[in-house]
Design a protein around this motif. Structure first.
Motif, short mmCIF file in Angstrom:
data_model
loop_
_atom_site.label_atom_id
_atom_site.label_comp_id
_atom_site.label_asym_id
_atom_site.label_seq_id
_atom_site.Cartn_x
_atom_site.Cartn_y
_atom_site.Cartn_z
N VAL A 13 0.89 -1.23 0.10
CA VAL A 13 0.21 0.05 -0.04
C VAL A 13 1.00 1.21 -0.20
CG1 VAL A 13 -2.05 1.15 1.16
CG2 VAL A 13 -1.49 -1.46 1.57
N LEU A 14 2.03 1.21 0.60
CA LEU A 14 2.65 2.69 0.91
C LEU A 14 4.18 2.50 0.35
CD1 LEU A 14 1.21 3.22 4.38
CD2 LEU A 14 0.70 4.45 2.26
N HIS A 15 4.71 3.78 0.22
CA HIS A 15 6.30 3.61 0.02
C HIS A 15 6.82 4.91 0.57
CE1 HIS A 15 10.10 2.66 -1.56
NE2 HIS A 15 9.83 2.81 -2.89
N PRO A 16 6.92 4.84 2.10
CA PRO A 16 7.11 6.13 2.77
C PRO A 16 8.58 6.63 2.56
CG PRO A 16 6.99 4.03 4.24
CD PRO A 16 6.62 3.56 3.07
N LEU A 17 9.40 5.77 2.43
CA LEU A 17 10.88 6.33 2.23
C LEU A 17 10.98 6.98 0.78
CD1 LEU A 17 13.27 3.16 3.23
CD2 LEU A 17 13.16 5.20 4.31
N ALA A 57 1.72 6.27 -5.35
CA ALA A 57 0.93 7.44 -5.04
C ALA A 57 0.15 7.52 -3.93
CB ALA A 57 -0.01 7.10 -6.68
N ASN A 58 -0.26 6.64 -3.23
CA ASN A 58 -0.92 6.61 -2.14
C ASN A 58 0.04 7.48 -0.92
OD1 ASN A 58 -2.98 5.04 -3.04
ND2 ASN A 58 -2.16 3.20 -2.08
N SER A 59 1.22 6.82 -1.16
CA SER A 59 2.23 7.29 0.16
C SER A 59 2.36 8.81 -0.34
CB SER A 59 3.51 6.49 -0.36
OG SER A 59 3.98 6.42 1.08
N PHE A 60 2.57 9.09 -1.57
CA PHE A 60 2.87 10.56 -1.87
C PHE A 60 1.95 11.47 -1.48
CE2 PHE A 60 2.76 14.13 -5.16
CZ PHE A 60 4.11 14.39 -4.92
N LEU A 61 0.60 11.20 -1.82
CA LEU A 61 -0.58 11.70 -1.31
C LEU A 61 -0.47 12.04 0.47
CD1 LEU A 61 -3.45 10.99 -3.71
CD2 LEU A 61 -1.78 12.91 -3.88
N GLU A 62 -0.30 10.77 0.83
CA GLU A 62 -0.18 10.96 2.46
C GLU A 62 0.85 11.63 3.08
OE1 GLU A 62 -1.20 6.76 4.92
OE2 GLU A 62 0.90 7.05 4.62
N TRP A 63 1.83 11.70 2.42
CA TRP A 63 2.76 12.79 2.71
C TRP A 63 2.75 14.23 2.44
CZ3 TRP A 63 7.70 11.71 5.62
CH2 TRP A 63 7.85 10.54 6.11
N MET A 64 2.08 14.34 1.00
CA MET A 64 1.97 15.69 0.82
C MET A 64 0.65 16.55 1.69
SD MET A 64 3.71 16.71 -1.57
CE MET A 64 5.26 15.84 -1.29
N GLN A 65 -0.12 15.59 2.24
CA GLN A 65 -1.36 16.11 2.94
C GLN A 65 -0.78 16.60 4.25
OE1 GLN A 65 -4.74 15.86 1.88
NE2 GLN A 65 -4.97 14.17 0.97
N LYS A 66 0.43 16.47 4.39
CA LYS A 66 0.77 16.79 5.78
C LYS A 66 1.19 18.20 5.58
CE LYS A 66 0.41 13.26 8.58
NZ LYS A 66 -0.60 13.51 9.62
N THR A 67 1.44 18.70 4.29
CA THR A 67 1.92 19.93 4.11
C THR A 67 0.67 21.10 3.67
OG1 THR A 67 2.06 19.89 1.58
CG2 THR A 67 3.96 19.13 2.77
N ASP A 68 1.15 22.34 3.46
CA ASP A 68 -0.13 23.26 2.93
C ASP A 68 0.01 23.61 1.61
OD1 ASP A 68 1.87 24.73 3.34
OD2 ASP A 68 0.99 26.24 4.54
N TYR A 69 0.69 22.58 0.81
CA TYR A 69 0.83 22.99 -0.53
C TYR A 69 -0.34 23.11 -1.22
CZ TYR A 69 5.78 21.04 0.07
OH TYR A 69 7.19 20.77 0.59
#
Ligand code: SN0
Length: 316
Positions: free
Chosen positions: A144-148, A184-196
């Motif tokens: 599901v995820l690729h956090p690195l 893609a899942n993981s990218f969104l998960e991390w981007m959601q932590k920003t206010d981009y």
């Protein structure tokens, strides 16, 4: 940090990013932290960047690193309570516990099977290892995820952004093979932590799981999505709805110079490996605005920063 499986394991993302910056500038400052510590890296699937960058990250911290292709070991069973009279020789209960006897950290790479959505999205392989190992687990791309990768991507954007709130566009691109949604899942998960300003663009039918896109702007017109973008992040994924299927290979979705011209002179990003002239045209990936090699280099920085956190917790 007990494990590194998703962004949820990160308590202070800002601090983690600051640490990554320091590690990039001075990679050998913490050579004693991992002295006499061993990391075992288990590969159920192929890897180039993850394998080498995670190994290098361990070495930069003075660790011993033992990579293993799981295909060279016993076939592992993950089903609970099953009668093991078929092809699987060893249960994850023993395997994870045994590897914990040799390792202070275990890294796992395991792709989605793309056949059974519920099974894949339970992320069973990495979760079972986390349950049965007695040492921290690092996600080197799970079903599901690729956090690195995503930590790397965020760090790279933070390095290159010229405004506080850049427009970041995740675009689906065609591919001849059915690929997982993990990046893609993981990218969104991390981007959601920003206010981009975050926009996702894909053909209809390629909607990602709602848990990852909640709050994102979805734009089915790729050219519209590209307007004024500061970063274009391309990735193929197979359908989540019609699970694991390729619904389109429409070459119109390839990232080209013409489309990049619609952006705010955006940087181009991709996690690699990439199919040239299918996902992205040569002229884009070979241009000065392409960050793909820098991103790959940052994988070692991200991995080192995560390993440091795990080792510090162990030593405290
Ligand atoms: C993997 C994926 O999850 O999309 C790993 C990316 C880091 N990508 C592939 O398996 C690409 C394989 C190919 O044949 O192009």
């Amino acid at each position: 940090m007990r494990n590194f499986i998703s962004v949820r394991d990160v308590s202070d993302l800002k601090k983690l990013l600051e640490r990554a910056k320091e590690n990039k500038a001075n990679p050998f400052e913490n050579l004693v932290l991992g002295k006499n510590k061993t990391m075992v890296l288990l590969f159920f699937n192929p890897s180039l960047r993850t394998r080498l960058s995670t190994q290098k990250a361990g070495l930069n911290l003075g660790m011993n690193v033992i990579p293993m292709n799981v295909s060279e070991g016993w076939g592992l069973e993950f089903e609970d309570g099953t009668v093991m009279n078929l092809d699987k020789a060893e249960h994850v209960k023993e395997a994870a516990a045994v590897i914990s006897q040799y390792a202070d950290i275990i890294g796992i790479r395991t792709f989605a099977g793309l056949k059974d959505r519920a099974l894949d999205y339970a992320d069973r392989v990495i979760r079972q290892f986390a349950t049965y190992a007695s040492v921290p687990i690092v996600n080197m791309e799970s079903a599901v995820l690729h956090p690195l990768q995503s930590f790397t991507d965020l760090f790279t954007i933070e390095t290159y952004k010229k405004k506080e709130r850049p427009k970041v566009v995740l675009t689906w691109a065609p591919h001849p093979k059915a690929l997982p949604q993990a990046v893609a899942n993981s990218f969104l998960e991390w981007m959601q932590k920003t206010d981009y300003e975050l926009v996702v663009t894909h053909p209809k039918g390629y909607e990602l799981a709602r848990e990852f896109t909640a709050g994102c702007t979805i734009e089915h017109d790729q050219q519209k999505a590209f307007k004024n973008a500061d970063f274009i992040y391309a990735k193929n994924w197979s359908s989540y709805e019609e699970y694991g299927k390729i619904l389109s290979t429409n070459p119109d979705w390839m990232v080209t110079e013409q489309k990049m011209a619609l952006t705010n002179n955006a940087y181009f990003m991709h996690c690699l490996p990439v199919r040239r002239n299918v996902v992205v045209a040569d002229a884009v990936i070979d241009s000065k605005r392409s960050l793909v090699i820098e991103q790959a280099g940052n994988r070692a920085v991200a991995a080192q920063t995560v390993l440091e956190k795990l080792l510090e917790k162990q030593n405290s």
